[in-house]
Design a protein around this motif. Structure first.
Motif, mmCIF file in Angstrom:
data_model
loop_
_atom_site.group_PDB
_atom_site.id
_atom_site.type_symbol
_atom_site.label_atom_id
_atom_site.label_comp_id
_atom_site.label_asym_id
_atom_site.label_seq_id
_atom_site.Cartn_x
_atom_site.Cartn_y
_atom_site.Cartn_z
ATOM 1 N N SER A 191 0.848 -1.196 0.000
ATOM 2 C CA SER A 191 0.000 0.000 0.000
ATOM 3 C C SER A 191 0.881 1.242 0.000
ATOM 4 N N ARG A 192 0.338 2.344 -0.449
ATOM 5 C CA ARG A 192 1.099 3.603 -0.448
ATOM 6 C C ARG A 192 1.491 3.970 0.986
ATOM 7 N N ARG A 193 0.602 3.722 1.941
ATOM 8 C CA ARG A 193 0.893 4.009 3.355
ATOM 9 C C ARG A 193 2.116 3.220 3.829
ATOM 10 N N GLU A 194 2.171 1.949 3.459
ATOM 11 C CA GLU A 194 3.296 1.089 3.854
ATOM 12 C C GLU A 194 4.602 1.611 3.245
ATOM 13 N N ASP A 203 5.215 4.687 2.268
ATOM 14 C CA ASP A 203 5.550 5.956 2.920
ATOM 15 C C ASP A 203 6.243 5.724 4.259
#
Length: 191
Positions: free
Chosen positions: A73-76, A78
């Motif tokens: 995921s983009r969160r991961e 980041d």
């Protein structure tokens, strides 16, 4: 009357395989999908500290096509990049989240990530370096006008490169030999 304006040089590092460890499956590097599998190469800390002390902007670049498909995921990603910046003193991390079929301008070997950084940090690309273990980065460096330093690997390819060295420490030593400082002074006429 002449004034002085400061321009900076940067060192762009390929993230996977240079700054963090990767698994290799079927002759391909597999990027870590989760933060707990993201392991920095701790031997990178001291060489990067030397470049930072010499005045270089330190940036990581990475193609992360998995983001387009939701893994990682983009969160991961980041969170991984926040760790990279904190532990290695990077000034930024630039990424291409697109699938190879998207034909975007930021996916290496295209130069979008380098030109974005040049604009954001006011960089002199002719005096900047790209350090990687992959031919795509060397190609992007060549087109953007940077000097490419490849760390010897099976992913070097046979395309353009300026130097091939044994490891990250040798790459940093080469940069500091070729250009001891990343801070450039340019005379400009005052208005």
């Amino acid at each position: 009357m002449l004034g002085q304006s400061a321009m900076r040089a940067a060192v762009f590092f390929e993230r996977d395989g240079v700054l963090n460890s990767v698994r290799v499956e079927k002759q391909q590097q597999i990027t870590p999908p989760r933060l707990e599998e993201f392991h920095l190469k701790l031997d990178a800390e001291e060489p990067l500290r030397e470049l930072k002390a010499a005045g270089y902007i330190l940036l990581a670049t990475t193609n992360q096509p998995g983001i387009a498909h939701g893994t990682p995921s983009r969160r991961e990603v980041d969170m991984m990049h926040a760790l990279l910046q904190k532990r290695l003193g990077l000034d930024g991390v630039l990424l291409c989240p697109h699938d190879p079929d998207d034909d975007c301008c930021c996916r290496k070997p295209k130069t979008g990530l380098i030109t974005e950084a040049a604009f954001k940090w006011h960089l002199d690309l002719d005096r900047s370096f790209v350090v990687s273990d992959k031919w795509q980065d060397a190609q992007a460096a060549h087109v953007a006008g940077c000097t490419s330093i490849l760390i010897k690997s099976v992913w070097n390819g046979s395309g353009h490169h300026d130097s091939v060295v044994s490891d990250l420490t040798a790459a940093v030593n080469k940069i500091l030999l070729l250009q001891p400082t990343g801070l450039l002074r340019v005379n400009c006429a005052a208005v």
